[in-house]
Design a protein around this motif. Structure first.
Motif, PDB file in Angstrom:
ATOM      1  N   MET A   1       0.846  -1.170   0.000  1.00 52.72           N
ATOM      2  CA  MET A   1       0.000   0.000   0.000  1.00 52.72           C
ATOM      3  C   MET A   1       0.893   1.235   0.000  1.00 52.72           C
ATOM      4  O   MET A   1       1.885   1.304   0.702  1.00 52.72           O
ATOM      5  CB  MET A   1      -0.915  -0.003   1.213  1.00 52.72           C
ATOM      6  CG  MET A   1      -1.664   1.287   1.397  1.00 52.72           C
ATOM      7  SD  MET A   1      -2.727   1.232   2.830  1.00 52.72           S
ATOM      8  CE  MET A   1      -4.166   1.918   2.092  1.00 52.72           C
ATOM      9  N   ILE A   2       0.509   2.185  -0.807  1.00 47.27           N
ATOM     10  CA  ILE A   2       1.229   3.457  -0.865  1.00 47.27           C
ATOM     11  C   ILE A   2       0.395   4.516  -0.163  1.00 47.27           C
ATOM     12  O   ILE A   2      -0.801   4.645  -0.420  1.00 47.27           O
ATOM     13  CB  ILE A   2       1.510   3.859  -2.318  1.00 47.27           C
ATOM     14  CG1 ILE A   2       2.516   2.876  -2.932  1.00 47.27           C
ATOM     15  CG2 ILE A   2       2.038   5.283  -2.390  1.00 47.27           C
ATOM     16  CD1 ILE A   2       2.802   3.097  -4.374  1.00 47.27           C
ATOM     17  N   THR A   3       1.044   5.241   0.741  1.00 46.54           N
ATOM     18  CA  THR A   3       0.366   6.330   1.444  1.00 46.54           C
ATOM     19  C   THR A   3       1.156   7.618   1.226  1.00 46.54           C
ATOM     20  O   THR A   3       2.367   7.593   1.006  1.00 46.54           O
ATOM     21  CB  THR A   3       0.247   6.049   2.954  1.00 46.54           C
ATOM     22  OG1 THR A   3       1.551   5.881   3.493  1.00 46.54           O
ATOM     23  CG2 THR A   3      -0.593   4.818   3.226  1.00 46.54           C
ATOM     24  N   TYR A   4       0.441   8.719   1.296  1.00 43.69           N
ATOM     25  CA  TYR A   4       1.039  10.029   1.044  1.00 43.69           C
ATOM     26  C   TYR A   4       1.155  10.876   2.308  1.00 43.69           C
ATOM     27  O   TYR A   4       1.221  12.093   2.230  1.00 43.69           O
ATOM     28  CB  TYR A   4       0.226  10.768  -0.026  1.00 43.69           C
ATOM     29  CG  TYR A   4       0.177   9.994  -1.317  1.00 43.69           C
ATOM     30  CD1 TYR A   4       1.283   9.918  -2.147  1.00 43.69           C
ATOM     31  CD2 TYR A   4      -0.975   9.313  -1.693  1.00 43.69           C
ATOM     32  CE1 TYR A   4       1.256   9.192  -3.317  1.00 43.69           C
ATOM     33  CE2 TYR A   4      -1.018   8.577  -2.859  1.00 43.69           C
ATOM     34  CZ  TYR A   4       0.094   8.519  -3.677  1.00 43.69           C
ATOM     35  OH  TYR A   4       0.065   7.792  -4.832  1.00 43.69           O
ATOM     36  N   ASP A   5       1.227  10.229   3.451  1.00 40.67           N
ATOM     37  CA  ASP A   5       1.353  10.962   4.718  1.00 40.67           C
ATOM     38  C   ASP A   5       2.598  11.839   4.751  1.00 40.67           C
ATOM     39  O   ASP A   5       2.579  12.939   5.306  1.00 40.67           O
ATOM     40  CB  ASP A   5       1.362   9.990   5.904  1.00 40.67           C
ATOM     41  CG  ASP A   5       0.064   9.219   6.034  1.00 40.67           C
ATOM     42  OD1 ASP A   5      -0.970   9.707   5.553  1.00 40.67           O
ATOM     43  OD2 ASP A   5       0.087   8.114   6.604  1.00 40.67           O
ATOM     44  N   ASN A   6       3.685  11.360   4.163  1.00 43.76           N
ATOM     45  CA  ASN A   6       4.929  12.141   4.150  1.00 43.76           C
ATOM     46  C   ASN A   6       4.762  13.446   3.372  1.00 43.76           C
ATOM     47  O   ASN A   6       5.429  14.436   3.676  1.00 43.76           O
ATOM     48  CB  ASN A   6       6.074  11.327   3.554  1.00 43.76           C
ATOM     49  CG  ASN A   6       6.552  10.232   4.475  1.00 43.76           C
ATOM     50  OD1 ASN A   6       6.122  10.145   5.623  1.00 43.76           O
ATOM     51  ND2 ASN A   6       7.426   9.385   3.976  1.00 43.76           N
ATOM     52  N   THR A  62       5.101   6.667   1.084  1.00 43.02           N
ATOM     53  CA  THR A  62       5.632   5.526   1.814  1.00 43.02           C
ATOM     54  C   THR A  62       4.987   4.268   1.261  1.00 43.02           C
ATOM     55  O   THR A  62       3.782   4.241   1.033  1.00 43.02           O
ATOM     56  CB  THR A  62       5.299   5.626   3.313  1.00 43.02           C
ATOM     57  OG1 THR A  62       5.796   6.859   3.820  1.00 43.02           O
ATOM     58  CG2 THR A  62       5.905   4.473   4.091  1.00 43.02           C
ATOM     59  N   TYR A  63       5.800   3.254   1.029  1.00 42.79           N
ATOM     60  CA  TYR A  63       5.273   1.965   0.571  1.00 42.79           C
ATOM     61  C   TYR A  63       5.320   0.986   1.730  1.00 42.79           C
ATOM     62  O   TYR A  63       6.341   0.832   2.406  1.00 42.79           O
ATOM     63  CB  TYR A  63       6.090   1.396  -0.589  1.00 42.79           C
ATOM     64  CG  TYR A  63       5.753  -0.037  -0.884  1.00 42.79           C
ATOM     65  CD1 TYR A  63       4.573  -0.377  -1.518  1.00 42.79           C
ATOM     66  CD2 TYR A  63       6.596  -1.060  -0.464  1.00 42.79           C
ATOM     67  CE1 TYR A  63       4.249  -1.696  -1.755  1.00 42.79           C
ATOM     68  CE2 TYR A  63       6.279  -2.377  -0.703  1.00 42.79           C
ATOM     69  CZ  TYR A  63       5.110  -2.708  -1.343  1.00 42.79           C
ATOM     70  OH  TYR A  63       4.787  -4.011  -1.569  1.00 42.79           O
ATOM     71  N   THR A  64       4.201   0.308   1.952  1.00 42.90           N
ATOM     72  CA  THR A  64       4.104  -0.758   2.939  1.00 42.90           C
ATOM     73  C   THR A  64       3.466  -1.960   2.259  1.00 42.90           C
ATOM     74  O   THR A  64       2.439  -1.817   1.595  1.00 42.90           O
ATOM     75  CB  THR A  64       3.219  -0.334   4.137  1.00 42.90           C
ATOM     76  OG1 THR A  64       3.706   0.900   4.650  1.00 42.90           O
ATOM     77  CG2 THR A  64       3.228  -1.380   5.228  1.00 42.90           C
ATOM     78  N   LYS A  65       4.083  -3.115   2.407  1.00 45.57           N
ATOM     79  CA  LYS A  65       3.557  -4.310   1.774  1.00 45.57           C
ATOM     80  C   LYS A  65       2.169  -4.624   2.315  1.00 45.57           C
ATOM     81  O   LYS A  65       1.941  -4.568   3.535  1.00 45.57           O
ATOM     82  CB  LYS A  65       4.490  -5.487   2.025  1.00 45.57           C
ATOM     83  CG  LYS A  65       4.119  -6.725   1.268  1.00 45.57           C
ATOM     84  CD  LYS A  65       5.172  -7.806   1.433  1.00 45.57           C
ATOM     85  CE  LYS A  65       4.761  -9.032   0.652  1.00 45.57           C
ATOM     86  NZ  LYS A  65       5.766 -10.083   0.726  1.00 45.57           N
ATOM     87  N   ASP A  66       1.237  -4.923   1.414  1.00 40.88           N
ATOM     88  CA  ASP A  66      -0.113  -5.299   1.817  1.00 40.88           C
ATOM     89  C   ASP A  66      -0.087  -6.594   2.616  1.00 40.88           C
ATOM     90  O   ASP A  66       0.723  -7.483   2.341  1.00 40.88           O
ATOM     91  CB  ASP A  66      -1.025  -5.490   0.585  1.00 40.88           C
ATOM     92  CG  ASP A  66      -1.298  -4.195  -0.134  1.00 40.88           C
ATOM     93  OD1 ASP A  66      -1.231  -3.128   0.506  1.00 40.88           O
ATOM     94  OD2 ASP A  66      -1.584  -4.238  -1.334  1.00 40.88           O
ATOM     95  N   GLU A  67      -0.952  -6.677   3.590  1.00 31.74           N
ATOM     96  CA  GLU A  67      -1.019  -7.861   4.451  1.00 31.74           C
ATOM     97  C   GLU A  67      -1.392  -9.129   3.669  1.00 31.74           C
ATOM     98  O   GLU A  67      -0.913 -10.189   3.965  1.00 31.74           O
ATOM     99  CB  GLU A  67      -2.039  -7.640   5.571  1.00 31.74           C
ATOM    100  CG  GLU A  67      -1.623  -6.565   6.546  1.00 31.74           C
ATOM    101  CD  GLU A  67      -0.413  -6.942   7.377  1.00 31.74           C
ATOM    102  OE1 GLU A  67      -0.281  -8.113   7.740  1.00 31.74           O
ATOM    103  OE2 GLU A  67       0.402  -6.040   7.639  1.00 31.74           O
ATOM    104  N   ASP A  68      -2.258  -8.981   2.678  1.00 31.30           N
ATOM    105  CA  ASP A  68      -2.735 -10.156   1.944  1.00 31.30           C
ATOM    106  C   ASP A  68      -1.879 -10.522   0.744  1.00 31.30           C
ATOM    107  O   ASP A  68      -2.160 -11.468   0.037  1.00 31.30           O
ATOM    108  CB  ASP A  68      -4.193  -9.950   1.504  1.00 31.30           C
ATOM    109  CG  ASP A  68      -4.365  -8.743   0.586  1.00 31.30           C
ATOM    110  OD1 ASP A  68      -3.439  -7.917   0.530  1.00 31.30           O
ATOM    111  OD2 ASP A  68      -5.414  -8.628  -0.042  1.00 31.30           O
ATOM    112  N   THR A  69      -0.773  -9.812   0.511  1.00 26.51           N
ATOM    113  CA  THR A  69       0.112 -10.121  -0.601  1.00 26.51           C
ATOM    114  C   THR A  69       1.163 -11.112  -0.125  1.00 26.51           C
ATOM    115  O   THR A  69       1.821 -10.879   0.890  1.00 26.51           O
ATOM    116  CB  THR A  69       0.797  -8.825  -1.103  1.00 26.51           C
ATOM    117  OG1 THR A  69      -0.194  -7.889  -1.456  1.00 26.51           O
ATOM    118  CG2 THR A  69       1.679  -9.123  -2.300  1.00 26.51           C
ATOM    119  N   PRO A  70       1.330 -12.214  -0.858  1.00 29.77           N
ATOM    120  CA  PRO A  70       2.332 -13.215  -0.445  1.00 29.77           C
ATOM    121  C   PRO A  70       3.747 -12.734  -0.598  1.00 29.77           C
ATOM    122  O   PRO A  70       4.088 -11.878  -1.286  1.00 29.77           O
ATOM    123  CB  PRO A  70       2.070 -14.399  -1.364  1.00 29.77           C
ATOM    124  CG  PRO A  70       1.140 -13.952  -2.423  1.00 29.77           C
ATOM    125  CD  PRO A  70       0.594 -12.624  -2.011  1.00 29.77           C
TER     126      PRO A  70
END
Length: 70
Positions: A1-6, A62-70
């Protein structure tokens, strides 16, 4: 998931408002709304934001790996 908080932190640090982006840099209101909702935007917009803010891409997203992605 990509977020734009930064992005919001970087804008605050540099003293740049969404009003400035919309009015003077011609970033559309729709793009601002997409950023606020962490929706997808184009690399063109990301490049423009990096140039406007004189920052690196990591200062915007910021990129964070999705929980449901293997």
């Amino acid at each position: 998931m990509i977020t734009y908080d930064n992005l919001w932190k970087t804008m605050k640090k540099k003293g740049i408002s969404t009003y400035y982006l919309i009015t003077y840099e011609k970033i559309s209101r729709a793009q601002i709304q997409r950023l606020k909702k962490n929706q997808s935007i184009t690399t063109y917009t990301l490049n423009r934001l990096c140039n406007i803010l004189d920052c690196d891409i990591t200062d915007i997203l910021t990129y964070t790996k999705d929980e449901d992605t293997p």
